[in-house]
Design an enzyme around this catalytic site. Structure first.
Site, mmCIF file in Angstrom:
data_model
loop_
_atom_site.group_PDB
_atom_site.id
_atom_site.type_symbol
_atom_site.label_atom_id
_atom_site.label_comp_id
_atom_site.label_asym_id
_atom_site.label_seq_id
_atom_site.Cartn_x
_atom_site.Cartn_y
_atom_site.Cartn_z
ATOM 1 N N GLN A 71 0.693 -1.309 -0.182
ATOM 2 C CA GLN A 71 -0.152 -0.062 -0.017
ATOM 3 C C GLN A 71 0.951 1.186 -0.082
ATOM 4 O O GLN A 71 1.907 1.472 0.788
ATOM 5 C CB GLN A 71 -1.138 0.132 1.143
ATOM 6 C CG GLN A 71 -1.966 1.279 1.014
ATOM 7 C CD GLN A 71 -2.761 1.422 2.413
ATOM 8 O OE1 GLN A 71 -2.277 1.833 3.514
ATOM 9 N NE2 GLN A 71 -3.993 0.954 2.325
ATOM 10 N N CYS A 102 -6.315 6.768 5.609
ATOM 11 C CA CYS A 102 -5.612 7.087 6.680
ATOM 12 C C CYS A 102 -6.024 8.374 7.325
ATOM 13 O O CYS A 102 -5.972 9.572 6.633
ATOM 14 C CB CYS A 102 -4.168 7.150 6.454
ATOM 15 S SG CYS A 102 -2.999 7.427 8.037
ATOM 16 N N ASP A 206 -14.496 -2.992 12.989
ATOM 17 C CA ASP A 206 -15.102 -3.399 14.070
ATOM 18 C C ASP A 206 -15.182 -5.026 13.959
ATOM 19 O O ASP A 206 -15.829 -5.441 14.700
ATOM 20 C CB ASP A 206 -16.192 -2.932 14.469
ATOM 21 C CG ASP A 206 -16.037 -1.428 14.752
ATOM 22 O OD1 ASP A 206 -14.839 -0.971 15.161
ATOM 23 O OD2 ASP A 206 -17.298 -0.699 14.970
#
Length: 340
Positions: A71, A102, A206
């Site tokens: 990445q 980010c 999550d």
């Protein structure tokens, strides 16, 4: 599921790119635990084009961890294209992933990463420049939008697809949320259900247990999921999830993990963490290898609930040699047994 010419299993589970976390040793261990694809730490395109050695080291990959994605991040189309070509030639990764998600200030605040959610036109220019520059699949990881008043992912996804990306990973938070609150998977599901979208959609946010992984596939229809912070000190989460998703083909770690204990037992998990230390040192060096593992030892749920553990934990995190660290970890084995 196919990402360009890369074929992954149905309901694939991927290791997210994370700075100072997904070094080559950790990626390899997560692969052994069942991760279907792993991602590097994110790498600055400016550092790559200036041939900064620390960033070039992040491009090292090994055959055992494939398929692997590197990445990169930046805000200049030409610099991103040049960096992508450097990555392609030096690492020969299976995929190049573009970081548009980010949220940290030093990245997003300078217009890169999630900062590009405020400049979609420039984001599209970057994607086009990179897809035109390299011959391997290009993918994107991003967020829902800049803030709750600017959820743009449903409009953004088709635009990114039009520029030739082969998969899209969506983190179910905005940039303003950072890592707080709960991830919202509803927009991710709507992107996946859009009949115009034909590239794989990867959901992120999550997922910290097997049931949440199952729910993500069943409720939102994503092609794959990505595990990030839940892997800290817990690389076995990939085995947990893989075995729940594919009960007929559980991950066999007997040939990759040095342990005489039953898989998923506390003793086995401690052996996995010791294996992580060894692998990290092997692919880096003793000093950097231990440094990279400290974050995982600090975060692992394996040590939670041990009475009067603070001083022992500090000693482990301060250990500077493998011998000393392993000695302290073996002492921890006794404390874990007492906790049961």
């Amino acid at each position: 599921m196919n990402i360009g010419n890369i074929t992954l299993c149905n309901r694939a589970v991927l290791l997210a790119p994370m700075e100072d976390v997904t070094d080559i040793g950790f990626r390899l261990l997560c692969k052994q635990m069942g991760a279907d694809m792993v991602y590097s730490e994110f790498v600055s395109c400016d550092a790559l084009t200036r041939m900064v050695n620390k960033s070039l080291l992040k491009l090292n990959v090994c055959e055992e961890e494939r398929p692997v994605a590197i990445q990169i991040y930046g805000k200049d189309p030409m610099a991103m294209a040049e960096a992508a070509k450097i990555v392609e030639s030096r690492s020969k990764p299976d995929i190049i992933d573009l970081n548009f998600g980010c949220p940290v200030k030093r990245v997003a605040g300078k217009g890169a990463g999630a900062g590009l959610l405020q400049n979609v036109e420039l984001m599209i220019d970057i994607v086009k420049a990179v897809t035109d520059a390299v011959g391997i699949p290009v993918t994107v990881k991003t967020r829902l939008g800049w803030d709750c008043n600017n959820i743009i992912i449903e409009q953004l996804a088709p635009l990114l697809q039009q520029q030739g990306i082969k998969a899209l990973t969506i983190h179910g938070r905005t940039r303003s949320q950072m890592y707080t609150g709960s991830a919202d998977w509803q927009p991710i599901g709507r992107v996946k259900r859009n009949p115009e979208i034909h590239i794989p959609i990867i959901g992120n946010g999550d997922i910290d247990c097997a049931q949440k992984a199952i729910d993500a596939f069943e409720q939102y229809g994503v092609d794959a999921i990505m595990i990030g912070r839940a892997s800290f000190g817990r690389p076995w989460i990939f085995k947990e999830i893989h075995d729940a998703l594919h009960p007929d083909s559980p991950i066999d770690t007997s040939k990759t993990i040095e342990s005489n204990h039953t898989p998923m037992s506390p003793d086995w998990k401690l052996d996995v963490l010791k294996q992580q230390v060894k692998t990290s040192i092997e692919h880096l060096d003793e000093y950097r290898g231990i440094l990279h593992v400290r974050r995982h030892l600090a975060a692992t749920p394996l040590f939670k609930g041990i009475a009067n553990f603070r001083e022992h934990r500090i000693a482990m995190l301060r250990a500077e040699t493998a011998d000393k660290l392993f000695e302290l970890m073996e002492q921890t084995r006794e404390l874990i047994s007492e906790k049961q």
